[in-house]
Design a protein around this motif. Structure first.
Motif, PDB file in Angstrom:
ATOM      1  N   HIS A  37      86.045  37.646  21.801  1.00  0.00           N
ATOM      2  CA  HIS A  37      84.834  37.438  22.594  1.00  0.00           C
ATOM      3  C   HIS A  37      84.962  36.249  23.541  1.00  0.00           C
ATOM      4  N   ALA A  38      85.827  35.315  23.196  1.00  0.00           N
ATOM      5  CA  ALA A  38      86.090  34.228  24.133  1.00  0.00           C
ATOM      6  C   ALA A  38      86.831  34.743  25.361  1.00  0.00           C
ATOM      7  N   ALA A  39      87.710  35.753  25.132  1.00  0.00           N
ATOM      8  CA  ALA A  39      88.446  36.340  26.251  1.00  0.00           C
ATOM      9  C   ALA A  39      87.621  37.378  26.991  1.00  0.00           C
ATOM     10  N   ASN A  40      86.729  38.101  26.237  1.00  0.00           N
ATOM     11  CA  ASN A  40      85.897  39.145  26.853  1.00  0.00           C
ATOM     12  C   ASN A  40      84.581  39.211  26.096  1.00  0.00           C
ATOM     13  N   SER A  41      83.536  38.673  26.682  1.00  0.00           N
ATOM     14  CA  SER A  41      82.239  38.610  26.007  1.00  0.00           C
ATOM     15  C   SER A  41      81.630  39.990  25.772  1.00  0.00           C
ATOM     16  N   ALA A  42      82.115  41.011  26.488  1.00  0.00           N
ATOM     17  CA  ALA A  42      81.577  42.368  26.331  1.00  0.00           C
ATOM     18  C   ALA A  42      82.371  43.197  25.326  1.00  0.00           C
ATOM     19  N   LYS A  44      83.533  45.177  22.234  1.00  0.00           N
ATOM     20  CA  LYS A  44      82.784  45.873  21.190  1.00  0.00           C
ATOM     21  C   LYS A  44      83.624  46.238  19.985  1.00  0.00           C
ATOM     22  N   VAL A  45      84.932  46.010  20.069  1.00  0.00           N
ATOM     23  CA  VAL A  45      85.815  46.430  18.987  1.00  0.00           C
ATOM     24  C   VAL A  45      85.634  45.554  17.754  1.00  0.00           C
ATOM     25  N   LEU A  46      85.562  44.249  17.961  1.00  0.00           N
ATOM     26  CA  LEU A  46      85.379  43.313  16.851  1.00  0.00           C
ATOM     27  C   LEU A  46      84.105  42.499  17.093  1.00  0.00           C
ATOM     28  N   PRO A  47      82.953  43.031  16.720  1.00  0.00           N
ATOM     29  CA  PRO A  47      81.713  42.286  16.937  1.00  0.00           C
ATOM     30  C   PRO A  47      81.676  41.009  16.104  1.00  0.00           C
ATOM     31  N   THR A  48      81.036  39.997  16.625  1.00  0.00           N
ATOM     32  CA  THR A  48      80.912  38.740  15.886  1.00  0.00           C
ATOM     33  C   THR A  48      79.914  38.914  14.742  1.00  0.00           C
ATOM     34  N   PHE A  49      79.946  37.956  13.812  1.00  0.00           N
ATOM     35  CA  PHE A  49      79.012  38.013  12.694  1.00  0.00           C
ATOM     36  C   PHE A  49      77.565  37.885  13.175  1.00  0.00           C
ATOM     37  N   SER A  50      77.354  37.111  14.242  1.00  0.00           N
ATOM     38  CA  SER A  50      75.995  36.976  14.777  1.00  0.00           C
ATOM     39  C   SER A  50      75.512  38.290  15.369  1.00  0.00           C
ATOM     40  N   ALA A  51      76.409  39.031  16.043  1.00  0.00           N
ATOM     41  CA  ALA A  51      76.031  40.328  16.600  1.00  0.00           C
ATOM     42  C   ALA A  51      75.713  41.318  15.484  1.00  0.00           C
ATOM     43  N   MET A  52      76.516  41.301  14.420  1.00  0.00           N
ATOM     44  CA  MET A  52      76.239  42.191  13.297  1.00  0.00           C
ATOM     45  C   MET A  52      74.947  41.792  12.591  1.00  0.00           C
ATOM     46  N   GLY A  53      74.661  40.488  12.552  1.00  0.00           N
ATOM     47  CA  GLY A  53      73.403  40.042  11.961  1.00  0.00           C
ATOM     48  C   GLY A  53      72.199  40.562  12.726  1.00  0.00           C
ATOM     49  N   GLN A  54      72.294  40.565  14.052  1.00  0.00           N
ATOM     50  CA  GLN A  54      71.202  41.101  14.867  1.00  0.00           C
ATOM     51  C   GLN A  54      71.050  42.601  14.652  1.00  0.00           C
ATOM     52  N   ALA A  55      72.184  43.305  14.530  1.00  0.00           N
ATOM     53  CA  ALA A  55      72.129  44.747  14.287  1.00  0.00           C
ATOM     54  C   ALA A  55      71.509  45.043  12.922  1.00  0.00           C
ATOM     55  N   ILE A  56      71.877  44.240  11.924  1.00  0.00           N
ATOM     56  CA  ILE A  56      71.305  44.420  10.594  1.00  0.00           C
ATOM     57  C   ILE A  56      69.801  44.197  10.618  1.00  0.00           C
ATOM     58  N   GLN A  57      69.370  43.180  11.333  1.00  0.00           N
ATOM     59  CA  GLN A  57      67.933  42.926  11.454  1.00  0.00           C
ATOM     60  C   GLN A  57      67.226  44.111  12.095  1.00  0.00           C
ATOM     61  N   GLY A  58      67.919  44.752  13.050  1.00  0.00           N
ATOM     62  CA  GLY A  58      67.320  45.902  13.715  1.00  0.00           C
ATOM     63  C   GLY A  58      67.142  47.087  12.790  1.00  0.00           C
ATOM     64  N   PHE A  59      68.223  47.519  12.097  1.00  0.00           N
ATOM     65  CA  PHE A  59      68.080  48.732  11.280  1.00  0.00           C
ATOM     66  C   PHE A  59      67.406  48.484   9.935  1.00  0.00           C
ATOM     67  N   THR A  60      67.113  47.222   9.616  1.00  0.00           N
ATOM     68  CA  THR A  60      66.317  46.957   8.419  1.00  0.00           C
ATOM     69  C   THR A  60      64.837  46.755   8.733  1.00  0.00           C
ATOM     70  N   THR A  61      64.488  46.778  10.022  1.00  0.00           N
ATOM     71  CA  THR A  61      63.079  46.638  10.418  1.00  0.00           C
ATOM     72  C   THR A  61      62.575  47.833  11.217  1.00  0.00           C
TER      73      THR A  61
END
Length: 272
Positions: A37-42, A44-61
């Motif tokens: 993500h430092a080399a390419n902020s877009a 999608k192959v290896l999402p960061t833990f923060s991105a996965m945390g946001q996704a988890i918040q989405g499908f749990t709400t």
């Protein structure tokens, strides 16, 4: 000097050693995802833990429009319902047939080849047939799980019963036991730990067949959700869903092991 094979770690050490590789993998993933993500902020192959945390918040709400439940709850309940029924049907069928084939040589000669032929047929190959015959509803998905694991469980249980010492059956017969009593009084008590072990070994393949069926024809379920979001390369959703499936499988395996150790301590040697 102690040999490596003689070193037996205590319970606490086993937990530490078992968790160490998982921790290393998480750390490696953390650094790899941050570097990508430092080399390419877009990326999608290896999402960061923060991105996965946001996704988890989405499908749990978020609410599933079909059921009104939160997305992860709706998917989990649908998948566990199919998995539970498929495993249940396969287990009961394998137990009955395993006893029959193991105790009665005539039944083994008659039905053994048929079960062997069914066992070597790739279950995924019969999925289109199940959809045609049973439709796209729950029956075909449950049938795929039962057909996928049932024959292997049956062969394993029948082989176990057939390998029991013949002296046990001979002694029971001298005391007047008939075939029904031989199955229930001699074979069944010894077969139960093996049955639980067979179910434990079948959980993994059962998940594979379930996800395959849900990916083809379903509107809710863990497998359905994974294949739905893959078209958007939503690895931030896929990876947490895969981790959740793994946790469910681990919990089921631990529960079955606990039942086996509590109910049949004699089959585990030290009874732990």
């Amino acid at each position: 000097m102690r040999r490596l094979v003689d070193i037996r770690p205590r319970r606490g050490a086993r937990l530490l050693l078992g968790g160490l590789p998982i921790l290393i993998l998480l750390v490696v993933y953390l650094f790899a995802s941050e570097m990508r993500h430092a080399a390419n902020s877009a990326d999608k192959v290896l999402p960061t833990f923060s991105a996965m945390g946001q996704a988890i918040q989405g499908f749990t709400t978020d609410r599933d429009p079909m059921t009104g439940r939160t997305t992860i709850v709706a998917d989990t309940l649908a998948s566990l319902y199919r998995l539970g029924l498929g495993l249940g049907i396969a287990t009961v069928t394998a137990l009955l047939l395993g006893l029959l084939l193991g105790v009665v040589p005539l039944a083994r000669a008659l039905l053994g080849p048929v079960i062997m032929v069914i066992a070597v047929i790739p279950p995924i190959a019969v999925l289109p047939i199940l959809f045609i015959v049973l439709g796209l509803d729950e029956a075909s998905k449950i049938a795929l799980i039962a057909i996928g694991i049932g024959p292997f469980m049956t062969r394993d249980l029948a082989g176990f019963v057939a390998a029991l010492p013949r002296e046990q059956f001979a002694k029971a017969q001298t005391l007047g036991a008939n075939s029904w009593q031989l199955a229930l009084r001699v074979a069944l008590p010894q077969l139960m730990p093996r049955l639980i072990e067979a179910v434990r070994l079948s959980i993994g393949p059962a998940w594979v067949f379930l996800i395959a069926a849900e990916a083809v024809a379903s509107d809710v379920g863990l497998g359905y959700r994974i294949f739905l979001v893959r078209r958007y390369f939503a690895m931030d959703i896929i990876l947490p869903y895969v981790a959740w499936i793994s946790l469910l499988a681990i919990a089921a395996d631990a529960l079955l092991l606990l039942i086996s150790r509590k109910g049949f301590a004699w089959a585990h040697g030290d009874g732990r």
